[in-house]
Design a protein around this motif. Structure first.
Motif, PDB file in Angstrom:
ATOM      1  N   ASP A  37       9.643  48.885  43.587  1.00 57.90           N
ATOM      2  CA  ASP A  37       8.631  48.179  42.780  1.00 57.90           C
ATOM      3  C   ASP A  37       9.072  48.108  41.323  1.00 57.90           C
ATOM      4  OD1 ASP A  37       7.699  50.449  41.210  1.00 57.90           O
ATOM      5  OD2 ASP A  37       6.737  51.193  43.028  1.00 57.90           O
ATOM      6  N   ILE A  69       8.293  56.910  37.417  1.00 63.33           N
ATOM      7  CA  ILE A  69       7.901  58.333  37.447  1.00 63.33           C
ATOM      8  C   ILE A  69       8.947  59.132  36.669  1.00 63.33           C
ATOM      9  CG2 ILE A  69       7.452  60.306  38.993  1.00 63.33           C
ATOM     10  CD1 ILE A  69       6.982  58.059  41.178  1.00 63.33           C
ATOM     11  N   PHE A  77      -0.734  66.500  44.169  1.00 64.72           N
ATOM     12  CA  PHE A  77      -0.047  66.259  42.890  1.00 64.72           C
ATOM     13  C   PHE A  77      -0.257  64.819  42.435  1.00 64.72           C
ATOM     14  CE2 PHE A  77       3.468  64.888  40.249  1.00 64.72           C
ATOM     15  CZ  PHE A  77       3.398  65.838  39.247  1.00 64.72           C
ATOM     16  N   ARG A  78      -0.577  64.681  41.157  1.00 66.39           N
ATOM     17  CA  ARG A  78      -0.692  63.342  40.556  1.00 66.39           C
ATOM     18  C   ARG A  78       0.183  63.341  39.300  1.00 66.39           C
ATOM     19  NH1 ARG A  78      -5.636  60.291  39.833  1.00 66.39           N
ATOM     20  NH2 ARG A  78      -4.386  58.676  40.823  1.00 66.39           N
ATOM     21  N   GLY A  93      -4.113  62.368  45.224  1.00 66.45           N
ATOM     22  CA  GLY A  93      -2.792  63.013  45.260  1.00 66.45           C
ATOM     23  C   GLY A  93      -2.409  63.442  46.665  1.00 66.45           C
ATOM     24  N   GLY A 126      -1.647  60.835  49.220  1.00 66.83           N
ATOM     25  CA  GLY A 126      -0.927  59.760  49.904  1.00 66.83           C
ATOM     26  C   GLY A 126       0.540  60.065  50.153  1.00 66.83           C
ATOM     27  N   LEU A 127       1.262  60.426  49.110  1.00 73.63           N
ATOM     28  CA  LEU A 127       2.704  60.661  49.281  1.00 73.63           C
ATOM     29  C   LEU A 127       2.964  61.946  50.056  1.00 73.63           C
ATOM     30  CD1 LEU A 127       4.347  59.520  45.948  1.00 73.63           C
ATOM     31  CD2 LEU A 127       4.341  58.385  48.156  1.00 73.63           C
ATOM     32  N   SER A 168      10.113  52.117  40.601  1.00 67.35           N
ATOM     33  CA  SER A 168      10.499  53.179  41.537  1.00 67.35           C
ATOM     34  C   SER A 168      10.961  52.570  42.855  1.00 67.35           C
ATOM     35  CB  SER A 168       9.304  54.082  41.849  1.00 67.35           C
ATOM     36  OG  SER A 168       8.606  54.394  40.680  1.00 67.35           O
TER      37      SER A 168
END
Ligand code: ADP
Length: 464
Positions: free
Chosen positions: A396, A401, A414-415, A428, A430-431, A455
Motif C-alpha cells: 500500500d 510503520i 498492539f497498535r 489491535g 487484526g494482524l 507498507s
C-alpha cells in the motif's frame, strides 16, 4: 516510563560497579595473604638449608678463612680495602659453582616442587675498634654486588633473612722476621635472598577455585539483572498494551450502548408507541446496534485465538480465481473512488490446499488496514506468485510503520504510533489474528515498511 527504566538501569550498573570494586578489593587482599603465606612457607623450608648441610658449611668456611686472612694483612698494612674485596670476590667466584650445585641438591632433598634460586649477599663489613670503627665495605655506599649463590635480577629478589655475626679473630703473621699474633674484631652483615620460579602462577593457581567462583557469581548476577530488567520492560509494555486495549474497547462499546439507551427511552414514550413507523425505526436501530455489539464481542473472542486453537477445514482451491474473487468483492465494497487495486499473477502451481474462510479473513484484514491507515488516494498492489509456494505481497501507499513498531506489529492488542493520536478505530487484533492464521497453515508473514511511504505485507504459504 523510559526515564524510570533508564534510572533503574543506571542504578543497577552503579550497584554492579560498586559490587565489582568490593569483590576486586577482596580478591586482591586474598591474593596478598596467599602470596605472603606461600613466600613465608618457602622461606621456612629453605631457612635451615645452609646451616645443616655439611658441604655448604665447609664451602662457607673456605671463603671465610681466606677473607679473615686477608683482613689480617690489612691490619698489618700489607693489603688495602680493594685487595680485601677483590680477594673475597676471587674466592667466592672459585667456589660459587660448587655452592650452587650443593644448594640445588639440598632443595631436592627437601622435596620443594618448584624452582628456587638462592644467594647470600654481603651488605657490610666493619672492623670494630674501641676508638673508631673501620667500615671496609657498605653496600649502601658502594653498590658492589658480592654474591654467593645465584644471580637474581633486582626486581625478582625476595628477602629471606638478614644475618649479622660479630666475632674476634687471631691470625699469626710474620712481620720483620718475627711471628706476631694479629687479633681483631669484625662485624659481618649478610642478606639471604631467593627467587621462586613462577610464584605468581603458583599463587594464582591456589586461588583458582575462588577466582572461578567469583567469575561465575558475577556472570550470574549480570544475567539475573539483565533478565529482571528485560522482564520488567516486557511486563510494563504488556500492561500498557492491555490498558490501551481496555480504553479502545470501552470507547467502541460506548456508542452502541448510548444508542440503545436512547432507543429504549424513545420506545417508552406514548407518542412513539402510537406510531408504527417510529416503533419500527427504533427497533431497527436497536437491532443494528445489537449486531454491532455482537460483532465486537465475536471479534474479541475469535480474533484472540492462538494458531493451535484454530480448527482448519482445508480444501483444494484454484489460486487465481480465489484471489480474484476476494479482490473484486473487496473493491466493490469500497465506497470511495480514490481506491485502486492492482494485481499481478505469476502462476506456477494452479491449486493450493487451504482453509478458504480463514485465509480470506487474513487477506481482508490486510486489505482493510491498507485503507484504514492510508493517505488521501489509495493504491494497493497485489503480487501473487505460486511457483515454489503461494506468495502474496500486498503493497500500500499508506502512512507506513516505524522500524520500532514493526517489531511488535503482530503482537496481540498492539497498535502502532502514539496512543494519544490514534484517530482510526481498532483493537489491535487484526494482524495478530492474521499471523496466527498463516502460522496455522505453516506459513510466514513478513512486513516491509517505510514511514510516510507505505507498507508491504508478504504472506508465504507452503504447498503441503
Ligand atoms: P487495528 O487495525 O485494529 O489497530 P491491527 O492488528 O490490524 O489492529 O493493526 C495493528 C496496528 O498496525 C494498527 O493499529 C496500525 O497502527 C498498524 N498497521 C496495520 N496495518 C497497517 C498499514 N497497512 N499501514 C500502516 N500501519 C498499519
Amino acid at each position: 516510563m523510559k526515564k524510570k527504566i533508564n534510572l533503574l538501569i543506571i542504578a543497577s550498573i552503579l550497584g554492579l560497579i560498586a559490587l565489582s570494586g568490593i569483590q576486586g578489593y577482596l580478591i586482591n587482599n586474598t591474593y596478598k595473604l596467599k602470596k605472603d603465606a606461600f613466600i613465608n612457607d618457602t622461606r621456612r623450608s629453605i631457612s635451615s638449608i645452609d646451616d645443616f648441610s655439611p658441604a655448604l658449611d665447609s664451602l662457607s668456611d673456605l671463603w671465610r678463612d681466606t677473607f679473615l686472612n686477608t683482613l689480617a694483612d690489612y691490619k698489618t698494612g700489607n693489603a688495602n680495602r680493594n685487595d680485601i674485596l677483590n680477594n673475597l670476590q676471587l674466592v667466592i667466584d672459585s667456589i660459587n659453582d660448587a655452592y650452587k650445585e650443593e644448594y640445588q641438591k639440598e632443595l631436592v632433598k627437601k622435596n620443594i616442587p618448584y624452582g628456587i634460586k638462592f644467594h647470600k649477599k654481603i651488605r657490610r663489613i666493619v672492623l670494630l675498634d674501641s676508638v673508631v670503627n673501620d667500615t671496609i665495605f657498605d653496600f649502601k655506599k658502594t653498590p658492589k654486588h658480592i654474591v654467593l649463590g645465584d644471580t637474581i635480577p633486582e626486581n625478582d629478589i625476595i628477602a629471606v633473612s638478614t644475618t649479622s655475626w660479630e666475632t674476634d679473630h687471631t691470625s699469626s703473621k710474620v712481620i720483620d722476621g718475627k711471628t706476631q699474633e694479629i687479633t681483631f674484631y669484625i662485624l659481618f652483615v649478610m642478606q639471604d635472598a631467593m627467587d621462586i620460579a613462577g610464584w605468581k602462577k603458583i599463587v594464582l593457581k591456589q586461588m583458582s577455585g575462588l577466582l572461578l567462583l567469583s567469575i561465575i557469581i558475577f556472570i550470574v548476577v549480570i544475567g539475573l539483572l539483565y533478565y529482571s530488567i528485560k522482564n520488567y520492560i516486557t511486563q510494563k509494555r504488556i500492561a500498557d498494551i492491555k490498558t490501551d486495549f481496555v480504553n479502545n474497547i470501552t470507547h467502541e462499546l460506548k456508542t452502541p450502548l448510548a444508542t440503545l439507551t436512547l432507543a429504549t427511552k424513545m420506545l417508552k414514550k406514548e407518542e412513539v408507541k402510537k406510531s408504527t413507523v417510529l416503533v419500527n425505526n427504533t427497533v431497527n436501530t436497536i437491532e443494528r446496534q445489537n449486531k454491532r455489539l455482537q460483532k465486537l464481542i465475536d471479534q474479541v473472542l475469535n480474533n484472540s485465538l492462538g494458531y493451535q486453537e484454530i480448527q482448519l477445514k482445508k480444501e483444494n482451491v484454484a489460486i487465481e480465481d480465489y484471489i480474484n474473487n476476494i479482490l473484486n468483492d473487496f473493491q466493490l465494497a469500497q465506497k470511495s473512488e480514490n481506491i485502486a487495486i492492482n494485481r499481478a499473477f505469476s502462476i506456477g502451481k494452479t491449486h493450493i490446499i487451504i482453509d478458504k474462510f480463514y485465509i480470506t479473513t487474513a487477506l481482508l484484514n490486510i486489505l482493510e488496514n491498507a485503507i484504514k491507515y492510508s493517505k488521501e488516494t489509495v493504491t494497493i498492489n497485489c503480487n501473487i506468485d505460486s511457483n515454489t509456494s503461494l506468495k502474496i505481497a500486498i503493497q500500500d501507499n499508506g502512512i507506513g510503520i516505524s522500524d520500532k513498531d514493526k517489531k511488535q506489529i503482530f503482537e496481540k492488542f498492539f497498535r502502532a504510533g502514539d496512543k494519544e493520536i490514534h484517530n482510526v478505530k481498532g483493537l489491535g487484533l487484526g494482524l495478530y489474528y492474521t499471523n496466527q492464521i498463516i502460522k496455522a497453515h505453516k506459513g510466514t508473514i513478513t512486513i516491509e515498511s517505510k514511514e510516510g511511504i507505505g507498507s508491504t505485507f508478504i504472506l508465504n504459504i507452503p504447498f503441503e
